[in-house]
Write an enzyme that holds these catalytic residues in place. Structure first.
Site, short mmCIF file in Angstrom:
data_model
loop_
_atom_site.label_atom_id
_atom_site.label_comp_id
_atom_site.label_asym_id
_atom_site.label_seq_id
_atom_site.Cartn_x
_atom_site.Cartn_y
_atom_site.Cartn_z
NE ARG A 30 -2.01 1.14 4.10
CZ ARG A 30 -1.06 1.59 4.98
NH1 ARG A 30 -0.70 2.57 4.19
NH2 ARG A 30 -0.76 0.72 5.91
CG HIS A 90 -5.29 2.24 7.72
ND1 HIS A 90 -5.67 1.06 6.53
CD2 HIS A 90 -6.97 2.26 8.22
CE1 HIS A 90 -6.81 0.23 7.54
NE2 HIS A 90 -7.19 1.00 8.10
CE1 TYR A 150 2.07 2.72 8.56
CE2 TYR A 150 0.92 4.32 9.62
CZ TYR A 150 1.01 3.21 8.45
OH TYR A 150 -0.04 3.19 7.61
C1 LIG Z 1 -12.09 -6.88 14.57
C2 LIG Z 1 -11.46 -5.12 14.32
N1 LIG Z 1 -10.64 -5.10 14.31
C3 LIG Z 1 -9.70 -4.22 14.48
C4 LIG Z 1 -10.53 -3.36 13.23
C5 LIG Z 1 -9.76 -2.06 13.01
N2 LIG Z 1 -8.92 -1.82 11.74
C6 LIG Z 1 -9.16 -1.49 10.68
S1 LIG Z 1 -8.70 -2.10 9.28
C7 LIG Z 1 -7.77 -2.50 10.47
C8 LIG Z 1 -6.12 -3.48 9.58
C9 LIG Z 1 -6.85 -4.80 8.45
O1 LIG Z 1 -5.61 -4.70 8.16
P1 LIG Z 1 -5.74 -5.72 6.35
O2 LIG Z 1 -6.54 -7.05 7.03
O3 LIG Z 1 -3.68 -6.32 6.24
O4 LIG Z 1 -6.24 -4.69 5.53
P2 LIG Z 1 -5.10 -3.81 4.96
O5 LIG Z 1 -6.28 -2.49 5.49
O6 LIG Z 1 -3.82 -3.63 4.86
O7 LIG Z 1 -5.83 -3.71 3.75
C10 LIG Z 1 -8.42 -2.64 11.54
C11 LIG Z 1 -7.15 -3.30 12.63
C12 LIG Z 1 -11.40 -3.58 13.05
N3 LIG Z 1 -12.09 -2.88 11.93
N4 LIG Z 1 -12.04 -4.88 12.79
#
Ligand SMILES: Cc1ncc(C[n+]2csc(CCOP(=O)(O)OP(=O)(O)O)c2C)c(N)n1
Length: 391
Positions: free
Chosen positions: A280, A284, A293
């Site tokens: 990415r 985010h 980070y």
């Molecule tokens: C159960 C849960 N825990 C935490 C979050 C907060 N959160 C939103 S996006 C994210 C990161 C997810 O990362 P990834 O699965 O690698 O997907 P990316 O955003 O990198 O596409 C987090 C921790 C959430 N939405 N749901």
């Protein structure tokens, strides 16, 4: 396990797969056709015309992604999850599907919506921030549509893996020739839902492709902190699910791998786990500051792996594309988007209830009750100076 033979008589050291790989070591190497400079490493499994189409699709999506973050000081919308850098993963995988296949996106898969043919208008209606209401639209950005066979994703990371298994099981029971493509990030693989979903997919042998975009971060947490496994993909092995790693910045590789697996899933009712290695490049979401980070050097290194550099160089080498054509194309897309947002801003806003539509053919009693509750809550809320304040 009922069918241990799929990985061969030698156990997991021998893993003959659909792309001629035999050992675990080979299988861990991401499948790649175009190197970062656009050089073809072997004969391509798609025609040059298809490479041109894929390049244009990626360019369209990138233009949309950059434009949407530019058109409003808040980042266009109250919150938006950019996907720059991941175009090859999204375009390559979504373009490998047929209209009858099902898609479960996450909050980041705007390129998948666009490839699927969802009109930009539909996305803008849900994303655009209206004057004086910076939070409006926020609750609508998790969007799905039965018409496009796109399932509304959940805000909670990872939970759609099990939903995908349910839909895929339904396909199998109906005897249909369809597949479910579920998108997830590397972070989602740390959730129990991922393991539960994969476990059931392996047991029930359902037509599902779990497409994990390993973009190296779950917000600020690096993938190395998510798992001690050498790869995410090989976790499929524990559930009796065949798995593949693909260079997620090589659109030709992603397209070839996903179309092969999707066809196999449709015709034989088997699940697959794919890990697309990508990055990415942006934040985010529009409310994240990635400099906290990760270093600029790291981002620069990944810029050199940009999926569009590869297809652009490949096409230019063959006299099929030029910088001028690219400039004209981007300008045309931008002016279309500008015209579209003008139109959308003149349209009445969507009612919040739309988040409860488009799931069932007829609303269930529970949906009707939730709608009533939502109306009551919204009726008692006033938006002032960017904050929702109960009156
Ligand atoms: C159960 C849960 N825990 C935490 C979050 C907060 N959160 C939103 S996006 C994210 C990161 C997810 O990362 P990834 O699965 O690698 O997907 P990316 O955003 O990198 O596409 C987090 C921790 C959430 N939405 N749901």
């Amino acid at each position: 396990m009922s069918d241990p033979d799929w990985w061969g008589p030698q156990g997991p050291q021998e893993v003959p797969d659909l792309f001629g790989r035999r050992s675990l070591r080979e299988k861990r190497e991401p499948i790649r056709f175009l190197d970062p400079t656009g050089r073809a490493l072997t004969d391509l499994p798609v025609s040059d015309r298809e490479v041109l189409e894929l390049h244009k699709l990626m360019l369209y999506c990138r233009t949309f992604d950059r434009w949407i973050q530019r058109v409003h000081p808040l980042g266009a919308f109250s919150r938006y999850a950019p996907f720059e850098g991941q175009e090859a993963s999204m375009v390559g995988s979504a373009s490998a599907l047929s209209d009858l296949d099902w898609i479960i996106p996450t909050y980041r898969e705007y390129a998948v919506f666009l490839v699927r043919g969802v009109p930009v208008r539909e996305l803008l209606l849900r994303l655009v921030v209206r004057k004086g209401d910076p939070l409006k639209g926020h609750e609508l950005t998790l969007y799905g549509s039965r018409r496009y066979r796109i399932v509304m994703p959940a805000g909670a990371v990872g939970i759609m893996t099990s939903v995908a298994v349910g839909i895929a099981w339904g396909i199998k029971k109906r005897g249909a020739r369809e597949v479910v493509m579920t998108y997830l990030g590397d972070g989602a693989t740390s959730k129990g839902d991922f393991h539960e979903g994969l476990n059931m997919a392996g047991v029930l042998r359902v037509p599902a492709v779990f497409f994990c975009q390993n973009n190296r971060y779950a917000i600020s947490l690096r993938v190395e902190r998510q798992t001690a496994s050498p790869t995410i993909a090989e976790k499929g092995m524990a559930y009796g699910i065949d798995w593949y790693r693909v260079d997620g910045n090589d659109v030709v590789a992603v397209r070839h791998v996903t179309s092969t697996l999707a066809e196999r899933a449709r015709s034989e009712y088997v699940p697959f786990l794919v890990e697309a290695l990508t990055y990415r490049l942006g934040p985010h979401t529009t409310v994240d500051n990635p400099r906290v980070y990760r270093s600029d050097e790291e981002v620069m290194e990944w810029r050199a792996q940009d999926p569009l550099i590869r297809t652009r160089a490949y096409l230019k080498e063959r006299g099929m594309w030029s910088d001028d054509e690219e400039r004209v194309y981007v300008e045309r897309v931008e002016s279309e988007l500008n015209a579209e947002i003008e139109r959308v801003l003149k349209e009445p806003e969507l009612e919040p209830e739309v988040i409860l539509e488009d799931v069932y053919s007829y609303p269930t009693r529970e949906v009707l009750r939730s709608m009533e509750e939502l109306r009551k809550q919204l009726g008692g809320i006033r938006v002032s100076e960017g904050h929702r304040t109960p009156t």
